[in-house]
Design an enzyme around this catalytic site. Structure first.
Site, PDB file in Angstrom:
ATOM      1  N   TYR A 161      -4.321   7.689  -2.684  1.00  0.00           N
ATOM      2  CA  TYR A 161      -2.796   7.914  -2.132  1.00  0.00           C
ATOM      3  C   TYR A 161      -1.871   8.567  -3.076  1.00  0.00           C
ATOM      4  CZ  TYR A 161       1.410   6.283   0.304  1.00  0.00           C
ATOM      5  OH  TYR A 161       2.665   6.461   1.033  1.00  0.00           O
ATOM      6  N   LYS A 165       0.184  12.044  -2.565  1.00  0.00           N
ATOM      7  CA  LYS A 165       1.578  12.026  -2.511  1.00  0.00           C
ATOM      8  C   LYS A 165       2.098  12.924  -3.644  1.00  0.00           C
ATOM      9  CE  LYS A 165       2.281   9.789   1.476  1.00  0.00           C
ATOM     10  NZ  LYS A 165       3.013  10.358   2.463  1.00  0.00           N
TER      11      LYS A 165
HETATM   12  P1  NAP Z   1       3.211   4.078  10.134  1.00  0.00           P
HETATM   13  O1  NAP Z   1       4.446   3.150  10.888  1.00  0.00           O
HETATM   14  O2  NAP Z   1       2.213   3.496   9.797  1.00  0.00           O
HETATM   15  O3  NAP Z   1       3.585   5.467  10.550  1.00  0.00           O
HETATM   16  C1  NAP Z   1       2.719   6.513  10.274  1.00  0.00           C
HETATM   17  C2  NAP Z   1       2.595   7.195  11.639  1.00  0.00           C
HETATM   18  O4  NAP Z   1       1.685   8.304  11.499  1.00  0.00           O
HETATM   19  C3  NAP Z   1       1.947   6.415  12.772  1.00  0.00           C
HETATM   20  O5  NAP Z   1       2.909   6.578  13.665  1.00  0.00           O
HETATM   21  C4  NAP Z   1       0.677   7.098  12.974  1.00  0.00           C
HETATM   22  O6  NAP Z   1       0.593   7.063  14.481  1.00  0.00           O
HETATM   23  C5  NAP Z   1       0.946   8.507  12.553  1.00  0.00           C
HETATM   24  N1  NAP Z   1      -0.427   9.233  11.986  1.00  0.00           N
HETATM   25  C6  NAP Z   1      -1.254   8.536  11.414  1.00  0.00           C
HETATM   26  N2  NAP Z   1      -2.410   9.571  11.092  1.00  0.00           N
HETATM   27  C7  NAP Z   1      -2.139  10.706  11.717  1.00  0.00           C
HETATM   28  C8  NAP Z   1      -2.647  11.836  12.062  1.00  0.00           C
HETATM   29  N3  NAP Z   1      -3.631  12.332  11.653  1.00  0.00           N
HETATM   30  N4  NAP Z   1      -1.923  12.699  13.001  1.00  0.00           N
HETATM   31  C9  NAP Z   1      -0.937  12.443  13.614  1.00  0.00           C
HETATM   32  N5  NAP Z   1      -0.079  11.227  13.266  1.00  0.00           N
HETATM   33  C10 NAP Z   1      -0.749  10.518  12.471  1.00  0.00           C
HETATM   34  O7  NAP Z   1       3.996   4.013   8.454  1.00  0.00           O
HETATM   35  P2  NAP Z   1       5.126   4.585   7.654  1.00  0.00           P
HETATM   36  O8  NAP Z   1       5.400   3.459   6.747  1.00  0.00           O
HETATM   37  O9  NAP Z   1       6.389   4.748   8.979  1.00  0.00           O
HETATM   38  O10 NAP Z   1       4.732   5.754   6.986  1.00  0.00           O
HETATM   39  C11 NAP Z   1       5.400   7.061   7.324  1.00  0.00           C
HETATM   40  C12 NAP Z   1       5.243   8.054   6.148  1.00  0.00           C
HETATM   41  O11 NAP Z   1       6.110   7.319   5.094  1.00  0.00           O
HETATM   42  C13 NAP Z   1       3.908   8.104   5.655  1.00  0.00           C
HETATM   43  O12 NAP Z   1       3.537   9.299   5.197  1.00  0.00           O
HETATM   44  C14 NAP Z   1       3.787   7.120   4.376  1.00  0.00           C
HETATM   45  O13 NAP Z   1       2.822   7.498   3.582  1.00  0.00           O
HETATM   46  C15 NAP Z   1       5.124   7.114   3.782  1.00  0.00           C
HETATM   47  N6  NAP Z   1       5.604   6.031   2.889  1.00  0.00           N
HETATM   48  C16 NAP Z   1       5.837   4.871   3.514  1.00  0.00           C
HETATM   49  C17 NAP Z   1       6.214   3.650   2.768  1.00  0.00           C
HETATM   50  C18 NAP Z   1       6.344   2.494   3.156  1.00  0.00           C
HETATM   51  O14 NAP Z   1       6.679   1.547   2.446  1.00  0.00           O
HETATM   52  N7  NAP Z   1       6.453   2.294   4.385  1.00  0.00           N
HETATM   53  C19 NAP Z   1       6.363   4.147   1.441  1.00  0.00           C
HETATM   54  C20 NAP Z   1       6.338   5.571   0.919  1.00  0.00           C
HETATM   55  C21 NAP Z   1       5.673   6.454   1.689  1.00  0.00           C
HETATM   56  P3  NAP Z   1      -0.799   7.320  14.979  1.00  0.00           P
HETATM   57  O15 NAP Z   1      -1.819   6.333  14.209  1.00  0.00           O
HETATM   58  O16 NAP Z   1      -0.632   7.057  16.475  1.00  0.00           O
HETATM   59  O17 NAP Z   1      -1.285   8.782  14.838  1.00  0.00           O
END
Ligand code: NAP
Length: 256
Positions: A161, A165
């Site tokens: 990961y 990133k």
């Molecule tokens: P999340 O709620 O799990 O959101 C991720 C979304 O991406 C889900 O709605 C998922 O929906 C969609 N997704 C996953 N794989 C996909 C694919 N192959 N094609 C299309 N859509 C896809 O998590 P989040 O925390 O909001 O994450 C959003 C972004 O922020 C990510 O890039 C994550 O790495 C980044 N991030 C999050 C955090 C944190 O602490 N939460 C920290 C740093 C970075 P489906 O499964 O329905 O497709």
């Protein structure tokens, strides 16, 4: 209302940060195309957006962002229905926790594809529409890639990961250089620990939460809206002289 007359695509818009970003863009006037794999989650985001606005501001398009054919269909849909694109938020992503000796080739590939290859595929297909639009009309256009604090620092048990990133951050810079002549800005936003479905399990562990609080200058986990507001800024004309930048939104984790 920074996004009037704006067509935007947000990937991973069915939950967490993508959902908050889509709501924010729509509430500021953008017509938003919500992309993700699960129709039901996208419908929930669309319902919320369309309930808050007098006219429908959200549409859904189910697609897997790692699938080149799905993304070609998405690009065709955007082209046919709107003929142009002004904002792209590459937010879809996901993580797995494993020690290096336990990471299978399949898991490595999944993490690279969902976090890094997806950004390439979507930027290539939809970037073409943005370039064509820029050649017809001069106006604000921006791509915002959601990277991570993990792209800046080592992450035990998430080497795949962290690598993906870090790749997103440097891909962003390279793309910014290439798209600058068209007036298309490309930036990344790197969230720290944010309460979303992705972190839900981990945040159930009190010791983990206390460790985050101890190691974060602001002493708390972030919420999706606090990332969405920064994504919206980077996507907006207010950030008109910013490209190739990474905006770290980690509550002051890295400075501790
Ligand atoms: P999340 O709620 O799990 O959101 C991720 C979304 O991406 C889900 O709605 C998922 O929906 C969609 N997704 C996953 N794989 C996909 C694919 N192959 N094609 C299309 N859509 C896809 O998590 P989040 O925390 O909001 O994450 C959003 C972004 O922020 C990510 O890039 C994550 O790495 C980044 N991030 C999050 C955090 C944190 O602490 N939460 C920290 C740093 C970075 P489906 O499964 O329905 O497709």
């Amino acid at each position: 209302m920074r996004f009037l007359q704006t067509i935007a695509v947000v990937t991973g818009a069915g939950s967490g940060i993508g959902r908050a970003a889509a709501i924010r863009l729509a509430n500021e006037g953008a017509k938003v195309i919500l992309v993700g794999r699960t129709r039901k989650k996208l419908e929930e985001t669309a319902e919320e957006i369309n309930r808050m606005n007098k006219i429908p501001m959200a549409e859904i398009f189910t697609a897997d962002c790692t699938d080149v054919e799905d993304i070609a269909e998405l690009a065709e849909y955007v082209k046919q229905h709107y003929g142009d694109l002004h904002v792209l938020v590459n937010n879809a992503g996901g993580s797995r926790h494993s020690k290096i000796l336990e990471i299978t080739e399949q898991e490595w590939d999944y993490v690279q594809e969902v976090n890094l290859k997806s950004v390439f595929l979507v930027s290539k297909a939809l970037g073409k529409i943005m370039i064509e639009g820029a050649q017809r009309e001069e106006r604000s256009r921006a791509i915002v890639n959601v990277a991570s604090l993990s792209g800046h620092q080592a992450g035990a048990e998430i080497p795949h990961y962290s690598a993906a990133k870090a790749g997103v951050i440097n891909f962003t810079r390279s793309l910014a250089l290439e798209l600058a002549p068209y007036g298309i800005r490309v930036n990344s936003v790197s969230p720290g620990f944010v309460e979303t479905p992705l972190t839900e399990q981990g945040l159930k562990n009190d010791r983990f939460v206390r460790a985050i609080q101890r190691n974060t200058a602001l002493q708390r986990v972030g919420n999706p809206e606090e990332i969405a507001s920064v994504i919206a800024f980077a996507a907006s004309p207010e950030a008109s002289y910013m490209t190739g930048a990474d905006l770290l939104v980690d509550g002051g984790w890295l400075i501790k």
